[in-house]
Scaffold this motif. Sequence first.
Motif, PDB file in Angstrom:
ATOM      1  N   PHE A  19       5.483 -23.006  22.987  1.00  0.00           N
ATOM      2  CA  PHE A  19       5.925 -21.970  22.052  1.00  0.00           C
ATOM      3  C   PHE A  19       5.167 -20.662  22.279  1.00  0.00           C
ATOM      4  O   PHE A  19       5.765 -19.595  22.405  1.00  0.00           O
ATOM      5  N   ALA A  20       3.839 -20.735  22.329  1.00  0.00           N
ATOM      6  CA  ALA A  20       3.018 -19.535  22.462  1.00  0.00           C
ATOM      7  C   ALA A  20       3.270 -18.830  23.797  1.00  0.00           C
ATOM      8  O   ALA A  20       3.460 -17.603  23.833  1.00  0.00           O
ATOM      9  N   LEU A  21       3.306 -19.589  24.878  1.00  0.00           N
ATOM     10  CA  LEU A  21       3.515 -18.998  26.198  1.00  0.00           C
ATOM     11  C   LEU A  21       4.918 -18.424  26.323  1.00  0.00           C
ATOM     12  O   LEU A  21       5.111 -17.315  26.829  1.00  0.00           O
ATOM     13  N   SER A  22       5.889 -19.164  25.840  1.00  0.00           N
ATOM     14  CA  SER A  22       7.284 -18.729  25.896  1.00  0.00           C
ATOM     15  C   SER A  22       7.477 -17.442  25.092  1.00  0.00           C
ATOM     16  O   SER A  22       8.122 -16.495  25.556  1.00  0.00           O
ATOM     17  N   LEU A  23       6.920 -17.394  23.894  1.00  0.00           N
ATOM     18  CA  LEU A  23       7.035 -16.214  23.041  1.00  0.00           C
ATOM     19  C   LEU A  23       6.421 -14.989  23.728  1.00  0.00           C
ATOM     20  O   LEU A  23       7.018 -13.909  23.754  1.00  0.00           O
ATOM     21  N   THR A  24       5.252 -15.180  24.292  1.00  0.00           N
ATOM     22  CA  THR A  24       4.568 -14.090  24.984  1.00  0.00           C
ATOM     23  C   THR A  24       5.375 -13.599  26.183  1.00  0.00           C
ATOM     24  O   THR A  24       5.576 -12.395  26.359  1.00  0.00           O
ATOM     25  N   LEU A  25       5.865 -14.519  26.999  1.00  0.00           N
ATOM     26  CA  LEU A  25       6.606 -14.125  28.199  1.00  0.00           C
ATOM     27  C   LEU A  25       7.955 -13.506  27.855  1.00  0.00           C
ATOM     28  O   LEU A  25       8.376 -12.536  28.486  1.00  0.00           O
ATOM     29  N   ARG A  26       8.624 -14.043  26.848  1.00  0.00           N
ATOM     30  CA  ARG A  26       9.906 -13.459  26.430  1.00  0.00           C
ATOM     31  C   ARG A  26       9.714 -12.033  25.924  1.00  0.00           C
ATOM     32  O   ARG A  26      10.559 -11.172  26.159  1.00  0.00           O
ATOM     33  N   SER A  27       8.599 -11.797  25.240  1.00  0.00           N
ATOM     34  CA  SER A  27       8.335 -10.439  24.744  1.00  0.00           C
ATOM     35  C   SER A  27       8.121  -9.456  25.896  1.00  0.00           C
ATOM     36  O   SER A  27       8.272  -8.255  25.725  1.00  0.00           O
ATOM     37  N   LYS A  28       7.803  -9.979  27.074  1.00  0.00           N
ATOM     38  CA  LYS A  28       7.618  -9.150  28.274  1.00  0.00           C
ATOM     39  C   LYS A  28       8.891  -9.071  29.102  1.00  0.00           C
ATOM     40  O   LYS A  28       8.893  -8.506  30.187  1.00  0.00           O
ATOM     41  N   GLY A  29       9.981  -9.705  28.625  1.00  0.00           N
ATOM     42  CA  GLY A  29      11.259  -9.604  29.311  1.00  0.00           C
ATOM     43  C   GLY A  29      11.615 -10.772  30.217  1.00  0.00           C
ATOM     44  O   GLY A  29      12.638 -10.730  30.904  1.00  0.00           O
ATOM     45  N   TYR A  30      10.805 -11.807  30.226  1.00  0.00           N
ATOM     46  CA  TYR A  30      11.081 -12.969  31.073  1.00  0.00           C
ATOM     47  C   TYR A  30      11.987 -13.971  30.358  1.00  0.00           C
ATOM     48  O   TYR A  30      11.969 -14.067  29.134  1.00  0.00           O
ATOM     49  N   THR A  31      12.742 -14.710  31.126  1.00  0.00           N
ATOM     50  CA  THR A  31      13.566 -15.797  30.598  1.00  0.00           C
ATOM     51  C   THR A  31      12.813 -17.104  30.837  1.00  0.00           C
ATOM     52  O   THR A  31      12.379 -17.369  31.965  1.00  0.00           O
ATOM     53  N   CYS A  32      12.654 -17.895  29.791  1.00  0.00           N
ATOM     54  CA  CYS A  32      11.883 -19.134  29.884  1.00  0.00           C
ATOM     55  C   CYS A  32      12.706 -20.326  29.437  1.00  0.00           C
ATOM     56  O   CYS A  32      13.503 -20.229  28.502  1.00  0.00           O
ATOM     57  N   ILE A  33      12.482 -21.439  30.127  1.00  0.00           N
ATOM     58  CA  ILE A  33      12.964 -22.729  29.661  1.00  0.00           C
ATOM     59  C   ILE A  33      11.754 -23.655  29.685  1.00  0.00           C
ATOM     60  O   ILE A  33      10.719 -23.299  30.269  1.00  0.00           O
ATOM     61  N   SER A  34      11.872 -24.822  29.057  1.00  0.00           N
ATOM     62  CA  SER A  34      10.690 -25.673  28.972  1.00  0.00           C
ATOM     63  C   SER A  34      11.030 -27.155  29.079  1.00  0.00           C
ATOM     64  O   SER A  34      12.174 -27.559  28.893  1.00  0.00           O
ATOM     65  N   ALA A  35       9.981 -27.906  29.378  1.00  0.00           N
ATOM     66  CA  ALA A  35      10.054 -29.363  29.414  1.00  0.00           C
ATOM     67  C   ALA A  35       8.724 -29.888  28.882  1.00  0.00           C
ATOM     68  O   ALA A  35       7.675 -29.302  29.152  1.00  0.00           O
ATOM     69  N   THR A  36       8.782 -30.995  28.142  1.00  0.00           N
ATOM     70  CA  THR A  36       7.561 -31.563  27.575  1.00  0.00           C
ATOM     71  C   THR A  36       6.984 -32.689  28.423  1.00  0.00           C
ATOM     72  O   THR A  36       5.977 -33.282  28.050  1.00  0.00           O
ATOM     73  N   ASP A  37       7.620 -32.986  29.551  1.00  0.00           N
ATOM     74  CA  ASP A  37       7.038 -33.942  30.482  1.00  0.00           C
ATOM     75  C   ASP A  37       7.513 -33.629  31.898  1.00  0.00           C
ATOM     76  O   ASP A  37       8.517 -32.942  32.094  1.00  0.00           O
ATOM     77  N   ALA A  38       6.777 -34.136  32.876  1.00  0.00           N
ATOM     78  CA  ALA A  38       7.048 -33.808  34.272  1.00  0.00           C
ATOM     79  C   ALA A  38       8.369 -34.382  34.765  1.00  0.00           C
ATOM     80  O   ALA A  38       9.052 -33.749  35.575  1.00  0.00           O
ATOM     81  N   SER A  39       8.746 -35.556  34.284  1.00  0.00           N
ATOM     82  CA  SER A  39      10.013 -36.159  34.727  1.00  0.00           C
ATOM     83  C   SER A  39      11.194 -35.273  34.349  1.00  0.00           C
ATOM     84  O   SER A  39      12.092 -35.037  35.163  1.00  0.00           O
ATOM     85  N   LEU A  40      11.200 -34.789  33.125  1.00  0.00           N
ATOM     86  CA  LEU A  40      12.259 -33.882  32.674  1.00  0.00           C
ATOM     87  C   LEU A  40      12.217 -32.582  33.479  1.00  0.00           C
ATOM     88  O   LEU A  40      13.258 -32.050  33.864  1.00  0.00           O
ATOM     89  N   ALA A  41      11.027 -32.086  33.750  1.00  0.00           N
ATOM     90  CA  ALA A  41      10.896 -30.857  34.531  1.00  0.00           C
ATOM     91  C   ALA A  41      11.529 -31.008  35.914  1.00  0.00           C
ATOM     92  O   ALA A  41      12.247 -30.120  36.373  1.00  0.00           O
ATOM     93  N   ILE A  42      11.286 -32.125  36.549  1.00  0.00           N
ATOM     94  CA  ILE A  42      11.851 -32.363  37.885  1.00  0.00           C
ATOM     95  C   ILE A  42      13.371 -32.423  37.813  1.00  0.00           C
ATOM     96  O   ILE A  42      14.067 -31.853  38.662  1.00  0.00           O
TER      97      ILE A  42
END
Length: 124
Positions: A19-42
């Motif tokens: 949440f914190a990283l995504s909020l910060t990066l979005r405020s700088k104009g970046y598009t973010c997606i997330s995963a809470t574990d490595a398997s989902l990320a892959i």
Amino acid sequence: MSTPLKKILIVDDDTRNIFALSLTLRSKGYTCISATDASLAIKLLQQDSSIGVVLLDMMMPEMDGYEAIGRIRDIENLKELPIFAVTAQAMPGDKEKCLAAGANAYVSKPVNVDTLIDLLNKYL
């Protein structure tokens, strides 16, 4: 700043960090997606070719960041994908261990946003 075309995938088992990283990066104009574990990320990486960089927590249950980097690097079209190790491990040798595992960059927690933005600008 123009909005980057590539997405940032944030992988962390702690949703507060996402949440914190995504909020910060979005405020700088970046598009973010997330995963809470490595398997989902892959899985996300295999399905979404618009992901341009991965911010990967190194200390996660089930599959840690070191194993995840190895698995990502084993996938032909992801071998060159920039992966930043984002970790609270800040002891001597931890940075070198992350880079030796295949990370392109190392960012310690708490994240210095200016340093992270500089890295993103370099890799995106």
